[in-house]
Design a protein around this motif. Structure first.
Motif, short mmCIF file in Angstrom:
data_model
loop_
_atom_site.label_atom_id
_atom_site.label_comp_id
_atom_site.label_asym_id
_atom_site.label_seq_id
_atom_site.Cartn_x
_atom_site.Cartn_y
_atom_site.Cartn_z
N VAL A 51 -8.58 4.56 8.26
CA VAL A 51 -9.54 5.82 7.71
C VAL A 51 -8.96 5.82 6.33
CG1 VAL A 51 -10.00 8.10 7.79
CG2 VAL A 51 -9.70 6.65 9.98
N LYS A 52 -9.88 6.05 5.25
CA LYS A 52 -9.62 6.16 3.96
C LYS A 52 -9.48 7.80 3.51
CE LYS A 52 -9.60 1.87 2.49
NZ LYS A 52 -8.23 0.91 2.58
N PRO A 53 -8.40 8.02 2.90
CA PRO A 53 -8.59 9.54 2.38
C PRO A 53 -9.79 9.86 1.60
CG PRO A 53 -6.37 8.44 1.74
CD PRO A 53 -7.07 7.41 2.10
N LEU A 54 -10.26 11.19 1.92
CA LEU A 54 -11.40 11.30 0.83
C LEU A 54 -11.25 11.87 -0.46
CD1 LEU A 54 -12.95 13.73 3.64
CD2 LEU A 54 -13.71 11.55 3.30
N ILE A 55 -9.74 12.03 -0.66
CA ILE A 55 -9.32 12.43 -2.04
C ILE A 55 -8.16 11.73 -2.44
CG2 ILE A 55 -8.56 14.22 -3.92
CD1 ILE A 55 -9.95 16.54 -1.77
N SER A 58 -3.73 13.04 -2.69
CA SER A 58 -3.93 14.04 -2.02
C SER A 58 -3.02 14.18 -1.02
CB SER A 58 -5.32 14.70 -1.97
OG SER A 58 -5.12 15.96 -0.94
N SER A 61 -5.23 15.33 2.04
CA SER A 61 -5.97 13.98 2.53
C SER A 61 -5.68 12.75 3.03
CB SER A 61 -7.02 13.82 1.27
OG SER A 61 -8.10 13.01 1.68
N ASP A 62 -4.34 12.40 2.41
CA ASP A 62 -3.72 11.50 3.19
C ASP A 62 -3.23 11.79 4.36
OD1 ASP A 62 -3.77 9.97 0.64
OD2 ASP A 62 -1.83 10.55 0.08
N ARG A 64 -4.59 13.92 6.66
CA ARG A 64 -5.72 13.86 7.47
C ARG A 64 -6.11 12.50 8.02
NH1 ARG A 64 -11.25 13.65 7.23
NH2 ARG A 64 -12.22 15.15 8.84
N ALA A 65 -6.28 11.47 6.88
CA ALA A 65 -6.96 10.15 7.10
C ALA A 65 -5.58 9.53 8.04
CB ALA A 65 -6.94 9.55 5.94
N TRP A 69 -6.48 7.90 11.74
CA TRP A 69 -6.41 6.44 11.86
C TRP A 69 -5.44 6.20 13.12
CZ3 TRP A 69 -2.44 2.89 8.89
CH2 TRP A 69 -2.79 1.58 9.32
#
Length: 93
Positions: A51-55, A58, A61-62, A64-65, A69
């Motif tokens: 899963v790639k970070p949205l931002i 960040s 975002s990192d 969360r991704a 994952w």
């Protein structure tokens, strides 16, 4: 608690909790490494999509991704679902 290299992520978080005079909310032996989970999944010949970070660049975002994952990898293991519960097929065995 999962970190992408527990010597970095979890150490940094531990230091932040201590600086805020807060109790670290996980046991000293509860740290897990995302890279180990990746090796297990790959070793079983399973495939997951990272899963790639949205931002980009960040921390939130990192994180969360990375959490998503780990859920995906965990759910790909035989007899497991993404929420950690045994799947219906595994319960029948």
């Amino acid at each position: 608690v999962w970190g992408n290299g527990p010597d970095f992520d979890l150490t940094a978080m531990t230091m932040l909790f201590q600086a805020a005079d807060m109790k670290v909310p996980w046991a000293y032996n509860a740290g897990r490494d995302v890279r180990t989970m990746k090796e297990v999944v790959n070793g079983l010949g399973l495939e997951t999509v990272r899963v790639k970070p949205l931002i980009a660049h960040s921390a939130l975002s990192d994180a969360r991704a990375q959490a998503l994952w780990v859920q995906e990898m965990w759910g790909s293991l035989p007899g497991r679902s993404a929420n950690g519960s045994p799947t219906a097929a595994a319960e029948k065995e």
